[in-house]
Write a protein that holds these residues in place. Structure first.
Motif, PDB file in Angstrom:
ATOM      1  N   ALA A  15       1.824  -1.514  -6.190  1.00 57.38           N
ATOM      2  CA  ALA A  15       3.250  -1.840  -6.107  1.00 57.38           C
ATOM      3  C   ALA A  15       4.081  -0.811  -6.852  1.00 57.38           C
ATOM      4  O   ALA A  15       5.151  -0.383  -6.385  1.00 57.38           O
ATOM      5  CB  ALA A  15       3.501  -3.238  -6.661  1.00 57.38           C
ATOM      6  N   ALA A  16       3.613  -0.393  -8.032  1.00 56.45           N
ATOM      7  CA  ALA A  16       4.343   0.616  -8.801  1.00 56.45           C
ATOM      8  C   ALA A  16       4.402   1.940  -8.044  1.00 56.45           C
ATOM      9  O   ALA A  16       5.442   2.595  -7.975  1.00 56.45           O
ATOM     10  CB  ALA A  16       3.678   0.806 -10.164  1.00 56.45           C
ATOM     11  N   TYR A  17       3.281   2.346  -7.468  1.00 54.47           N
ATOM     12  CA  TYR A  17       3.243   3.561  -6.652  1.00 54.47           C
ATOM     13  C   TYR A  17       4.195   3.439  -5.461  1.00 54.47           C
ATOM     14  O   TYR A  17       4.874   4.394  -5.081  1.00 54.47           O
ATOM     15  CB  TYR A  17       1.823   3.796  -6.156  1.00 54.47           C
ATOM     16  CG  TYR A  17       1.097   4.958  -6.790  1.00 54.47           C
ATOM     17  CD1 TYR A  17       0.897   4.993  -8.171  1.00 54.47           C
ATOM     18  CD2 TYR A  17       0.585   5.997  -6.026  1.00 54.47           C
ATOM     19  CE1 TYR A  17       0.203   6.039  -8.757  1.00 54.47           C
ATOM     20  CE2 TYR A  17      -0.103   7.053  -6.597  1.00 54.47           C
ATOM     21  CZ  TYR A  17      -0.296   7.070  -7.958  1.00 54.47           C
ATOM     22  OH  TYR A  17      -0.976   8.116  -8.530  1.00 54.47           O
ATOM     23  N   THR A  18       4.207   2.260  -4.859  1.00 56.74           N
ATOM     24  CA  THR A  18       5.058   2.040  -3.691  1.00 56.74           C
ATOM     25  C   THR A  18       6.533   2.139  -4.057  1.00 56.74           C
ATOM     26  O   THR A  18       7.324   2.760  -3.330  1.00 56.74           O
ATOM     27  CB  THR A  18       4.739   0.675  -3.063  1.00 56.74           C
ATOM     28  OG1 THR A  18       3.438   0.736  -2.470  1.00 56.74           O
ATOM     29  CG2 THR A  18       5.751   0.309  -1.995  1.00 56.74           C
ATOM     30  N   LEU A  19       6.925   1.540  -5.168  1.00 58.07           N
ATOM     31  CA  LEU A  19       8.322   1.617  -5.593  1.00 58.07           C
ATOM     32  C   LEU A  19       8.714   3.064  -5.907  1.00 58.07           C
ATOM     33  O   LEU A  19       9.835   3.491  -5.611  1.00 58.07           O
ATOM     34  CB  LEU A  19       8.547   0.717  -6.806  1.00 58.07           C
ATOM     35  CG  LEU A  19       8.438  -0.785  -6.529  1.00 58.07           C
ATOM     36  CD1 LEU A  19       8.569  -1.580  -7.822  1.00 58.07           C
ATOM     37  CD2 LEU A  19       9.497  -1.234  -5.519  1.00 58.07           C
ATOM     38  N   GLU A  20       7.804   3.812  -6.517  1.00 52.96           N
ATOM     39  CA  GLU A  20       8.059   5.229  -6.767  1.00 52.96           C
ATOM     40  C   GLU A  20       8.235   5.978  -5.446  1.00 52.96           C
ATOM     41  O   GLU A  20       9.102   6.850  -5.318  1.00 52.96           O
ATOM     42  CB  GLU A  20       6.900   5.831  -7.559  1.00 52.96           C
ATOM     43  CG  GLU A  20       6.975   7.329  -7.776  1.00 52.96           C
ATOM     44  CD  GLU A  20       8.012   7.746  -8.805  1.00 52.96           C
ATOM     45  OE1 GLU A  20       8.292   8.956  -8.909  1.00 52.96           O
ATOM     46  OE2 GLU A  20       8.532   6.848  -9.516  1.00 52.96           O
ATOM     47  N   THR A  21       7.438   5.623  -4.474  1.00 51.90           N
ATOM     48  CA  THR A  21       7.523   6.271  -3.161  1.00 51.90           C
ATOM     49  C   THR A  21       8.845   5.970  -2.480  1.00 51.90           C
ATOM     50  O   THR A  21       9.495   6.869  -1.932  1.00 51.90           O
ATOM     51  CB  THR A  21       6.354   5.801  -2.275  1.00 51.90           C
ATOM     52  OG1 THR A  21       5.112   6.129  -2.912  1.00 51.90           O
ATOM     53  CG2 THR A  21       6.404   6.440  -0.904  1.00 51.90           C
TER      54      THR A  21
ATOM     55  N   LEU B 164       5.107   4.870   2.540  1.00 52.67           N
ATOM     56  CA  LEU B 164       5.473   6.248   2.874  1.00 52.67           C
ATOM     57  C   LEU B 164       5.670   6.428   4.367  1.00 52.67           C
ATOM     58  O   LEU B 164       6.716   6.904   4.829  1.00 52.67           O
ATOM     59  CB  LEU B 164       4.378   7.192   2.373  1.00 52.67           C
ATOM     60  CG  LEU B 164       4.522   8.664   2.738  1.00 52.67           C
ATOM     61  CD1 LEU B 164       5.646   9.306   1.942  1.00 52.67           C
ATOM     62  CD2 LEU B 164       3.201   9.410   2.492  1.00 52.67           C
ATOM     63  N   MET B 165       4.674   6.026   5.167  1.00 52.64           N
ATOM     64  CA  MET B 165       4.688   6.352   6.587  1.00 52.64           C
ATOM     65  C   MET B 165       5.542   5.418   7.418  1.00 52.64           C
ATOM     66  O   MET B 165       5.957   5.787   8.524  1.00 52.64           O
ATOM     67  CB  MET B 165       3.258   6.370   7.125  1.00 52.64           C
ATOM     68  CG  MET B 165       2.373   7.436   6.479  1.00 52.64           C
ATOM     69  SD  MET B 165       3.172   9.042   6.296  1.00 52.64           S
ATOM     70  CE  MET B 165       3.460   9.496   8.000  1.00 52.64           C
TER      71      MET B 165
ATOM     72  N   THR C 230       0.856  -1.187   0.000  1.00 52.89           N
ATOM     73  CA  THR C 230       0.000   0.000   0.000  1.00 52.89           C
ATOM     74  C   THR C 230       0.893   1.237   0.000  1.00 52.89           C
ATOM     75  O   THR C 230       1.742   1.387   0.881  1.00 52.89           O
ATOM     76  CB  THR C 230      -0.919   0.017   1.229  1.00 52.89           C
ATOM     77  OG1 THR C 230      -1.759  -1.148   1.198  1.00 52.89           O
ATOM     78  CG2 THR C 230      -1.790   1.260   1.237  1.00 52.89           C
ATOM     79  N   PRO C 231       0.751   2.122  -0.977  1.00 48.37           N
ATOM     80  CA  PRO C 231       1.693   3.249  -1.086  1.00 48.37           C
ATOM     81  C   PRO C 231       1.836   4.081   0.177  1.00 48.37           C
ATOM     82  O   PRO C 231       2.958   4.430   0.573  1.00 48.37           O
ATOM     83  CB  PRO C 231       1.101   4.074  -2.237  1.00 48.37           C
ATOM     84  CG  PRO C 231       0.395   3.069  -3.087  1.00 48.37           C
ATOM     85  CD  PRO C 231      -0.189   2.079  -2.119  1.00 48.37           C
TER      86      PRO C 231
ATOM     87  N   SER D 134       3.564  12.812   0.743  1.00 48.74           N
ATOM     88  CA  SER D 134       2.582  12.184  -0.127  1.00 48.74           C
ATOM     89  C   SER D 134       3.265  11.095  -0.937  1.00 48.74           C
ATOM     90  O   SER D 134       4.400  11.263  -1.375  1.00 48.74           O
ATOM     91  CB  SER D 134       1.965  13.233  -1.059  1.00 48.74           C
ATOM     92  OG  SER D 134       1.046  12.637  -1.959  1.00 48.74           O
ATOM     93  N   ALA D 135       2.578   9.979  -1.147  1.00 49.10           N
ATOM     94  CA  ALA D 135       3.127   8.846  -1.882  1.00 49.10           C
ATOM     95  C   ALA D 135       2.828   8.974  -3.369  1.00 49.10           C
ATOM     96  O   ALA D 135       1.870   9.629  -3.776  1.00 49.10           O
ATOM     97  CB  ALA D 135       2.545   7.539  -1.353  1.00 49.10           C
ATOM     98  N   GLY D 136       3.659   8.312  -4.195  1.00 49.91           N
ATOM     99  CA  GLY D 136       3.377   8.186  -5.609  1.00 49.91           C
ATOM    100  C   GLY D 136       3.873   9.337  -6.456  1.00 49.91           C
ATOM    101  O   GLY D 136       4.506  10.276  -5.970  1.00 49.91           O
TER     102      GLY D 136
END
Length: 637
Positions: free
Chosen positions: A461-467, A143-144, A138-139, A478-480
């Motif tokens: 997962a893609a958002y998470t890796l970017e984060t 992040l947190m 979860t992005p 902020s994530a993503g």
């Protein structure tokens, strides 16, 4: 002598146990690497809390109260349990990026582990793996659990409390229920009343599914309630009974009262929007801090942070309750759905309709519930796939998740544009094959299950890796990736106050712009070498090397110098501390060396503006590294 033989079933059980252990170990290892990788790129992350950690390593008084500075002028605007974890780490390993941020990463790994254990216990190891993977990917969780805000510890404690409640329902044990209450109470010491949001869910689940007779269940809940009061109230009682003159001012309060902070700025004010001392926001649009309503979690600010699997989680929650509704009262599968589903619905509703300060990263609180519902519900329906109702529900969950991922990814059309198409196509194909009927052959069924799993997890997962690959700092991360048509981008949500961390436009008249450089409302100051050296010179002769308006400005100077800096007005610059008379007394006694112009002047009581005006009229200004500084030991003649 005849050879000893062992039953084949025993061998199978042993291999199954080892397979579960290895899969759990692999899940936690991947989560550990994900949350630890390049962790130091975030620097101090939220400098406001990092400065408080630094203070807590130098003063046990600062440690206990959660002071922003080691000279104990003012506390942070939260209860300090989340700081205690970081401060113990920093005392053991030295104060640095890693000692501050690693505890959050480990709290994230522990949260994933608890979700795995909770789901595996009643739905099997495969469901536990899926549940844990959903949480880890979860992005907003990525992040947190790499950031030093209170949310990491809060989420860990509440997840553990939900699991403890289910164990209490399973065994009828008062001790498990007391543990759940103690965990929630400790969560209160991390982020105050947000921890109590799940209390109604805990009560309901135990009343409905606990093993003992109703009278005994009520008695146990009363004992748990007493435990909750003790666990959450002991620190509050000490602070309230402590003479105000010998402790720091309670940051975020308007009257130096912890109860004012608990029930006001950090309490019901978040629901009603009536937050004394609050600044910023979006004016009349929805609420001061964002558009409210049932769809808030799906809009731009929250959507990419957490909503990827919310539609599937709700669908699977309904399916799980449908298939388990006729079970006995103490059915633990149904209790699990009620526990995690209740956590998602109640917490999500609070975030969606609250009129006060609600930031997108708060949504990490519902990540464990989403993961548990997706893991348990999807595997339950997969096992029932010979039932056409189960197949259609599972296929619908996959398809709607893929379609929603397409919508979320389309908000960043230039960011890997082929990904959303691949997810949509694979999700619809996998959903269609699941709906069509039981697939012939284990290999084919496994292949389509894997395809469906990829379709639902690839987007987050893609958002998470970017984060993970992006540096994050400031007060509101902020994530993503960046979103078209919004100020949301890598590192933090945008807006005039952002500086890679804030969001929204200031309410009319609420904020004045920074003067003289050196920091802003939501971003810490970053002093140059000359200014840092000047502040450090003769620092041992002063209680505070400097004073400046608002806590983020003060935090940057503290982190650069390692010395206490007075944060006039606290986090928002709007706390009535110190008064002009108190500040003049500090100056006359030679306790403050410099006043640094800048920061944000909150509307509050006017103390910050009055102090800044008095200093500018009575002391000579000089510019150091582009920052306006007043030497308070050299008044105008």
């Amino acid at each position: 002598m005849a050879a000893i033989t062992y039953p084949r079933a025993m061998a199978f059980r042993v291999s199954a146990v080892w397979a579960t252990r290895l899969s759990c170990a692999a899940l936690l290892a991947v989560t550990f690497v994900l949350y630890m990788w390049g962790l130091d790129r975030n620097g101090w992350a939220n400098a406001y809390y990092a400065a408080a950690v630094q203070a807590g390593t130098k003063s046990w008084t600062a440690f206990f109260f959660g002071s922003l500075d080691a000279s104990n002028f003012i506390t942070v605007d939260k209860s300090p349990a989340f700081l205690w974890v970081m401060e113990i780490s920093a005392r053991l390993f030295g104060f640095n990026y890693w000692s501050v941020l690693v505890p959050q990463a480990l709290e994230g790994v522990a949260t994933v582990a608890i979700v795995f254990v909770a789901v595996r216990r009643w739905f099997g190891p495969a469901a536990g793996i899926v549940a844990g993977a959903v949480v880890a990917l979860t992005p907003v969780a990525a992040l947190m659990f790499r950031f030093n805000n209170p949310d990491a510890l809060l989420v860990l404690l509440l997840t553990a409390a939900m699991y403890a409640t289910l164990r209490a329902a399973e065994s009828g044990s008062t001790r498990w229920l007391m543990l759940a209450a103690a965990l929630i109470g400790t969560g209160f010491l991390a982020k105050m009343l947000q921890a109590f949001v799940i209390v109604p869910v805990v009560i309901l689940v135990y009343l409905l599914a606990g093993r003992p007779a109703l009278a005994q269940r009520i008695k146990q809940l009363l004992i748990a309630g007493l435990t909750l009061v003790v666990a959450s109230g002991w620190w509050v009682a000490v602070v309230e009974l402590w003479p105000a003159a010998s402790r720091p001012y309670i940051g975020g309060s308007q009257d130096n009262s912890l109860l004012n902070l608990v029930f006001g700025y950090n309490g019901f004010g978040r629901i009603t929007g009536d937050e004394a001392g609050s600044v910023g926001g979006l004016g009349a649009i929805g609420s001061r801090w964002g558009i409210t309503g049932w769809n808030r979690l799906f809009l731009s600010e929250f959507g990419g942070q957490v909503s990827w699997l919310i539609p599937a989680a709700l669908l699977l929650l309904a399916a799980g309750l449908w298939f388990s509704w006729r079970g006995r009262r103490t059915d633990l599968a149904r209790a699990s759905y009620l526990m995690w589903g209740g956590g998602l619905l109640v917490t999500g509703a609070v975030f969606s309709f609250a009129q006060g300060i609600i930031h997108p990263y708060y949504a990490v609180a519902i990540a464990p519930s989403i993961g548990a519902l997706v893991g348990s519900g999807s595997l339950e329906l997969w096992k029932r796939r010979r039932d056409v109702r189960a197949r259609l529900l599972l296929a619908g969950a996959v398809a709607v998740t893929a379609a929603w991922a397409y919508v979320l990814l389309d908000r960043s059309p230039d960011w890997y544009p082929g990904l959303k198409v691949a997810i949509l196509v694979l999700g619809l194909v996998a959903g269609a094959m699941i709906a069509a009927g039981p697939l012939p052959g284990r290999a084919l069924a496994t292949a389509f299950a894997a395809t469906a799993l990829f379709a639902v997890l690839a987007g987050p997962a893609a958002y998470t890796l970017e984060t993970v690959a992006t540096a994050h700092s400031g007060a509101i991360p902020s994530a993503g990736p960046s979103l078209v048509g919004t100020a949301i981008g890598p590192g933090g949500t945008g807006g005039a106050l952002r500086g890679r961390g804030g969001f929204g436009q200031p309410a009319a008249g609420a904020l004045a712009p920074p003067q003289g450089g050196g920091g802003s409302f939501l971003q810490a100051s970053r002093p140059g070498a000359a200014l840092t050296a000047m502040l450090q010179a003769s620092s041992g002769s002063f209680r505070w090397v400097a004073a400046t308006v608002d806590a983020n400005s003060a935090a940057g100077y503290e982190l650069a110098t390692g010395d206490p800096v007075m944060a006039i007005g606290g986090f928002n610059g709007s706390d009535p501390a110190p008064t002009l008379a108190q500040f003049q007394d500090y100056v006359s006694r030679g306790q403050i060396h410099y006043f640094i112009a800048g920061g944000m002047r909150g509307s509050g009581s006017g103390s910050a503006s009055a102090i800044a005006t008095w200093v500018s009229q009575n002391f000579t200004a000089s510019s150091v590294d582009g920052v306006t500084v007043y030497d308070l030991t050299s008044p105008l003649r």
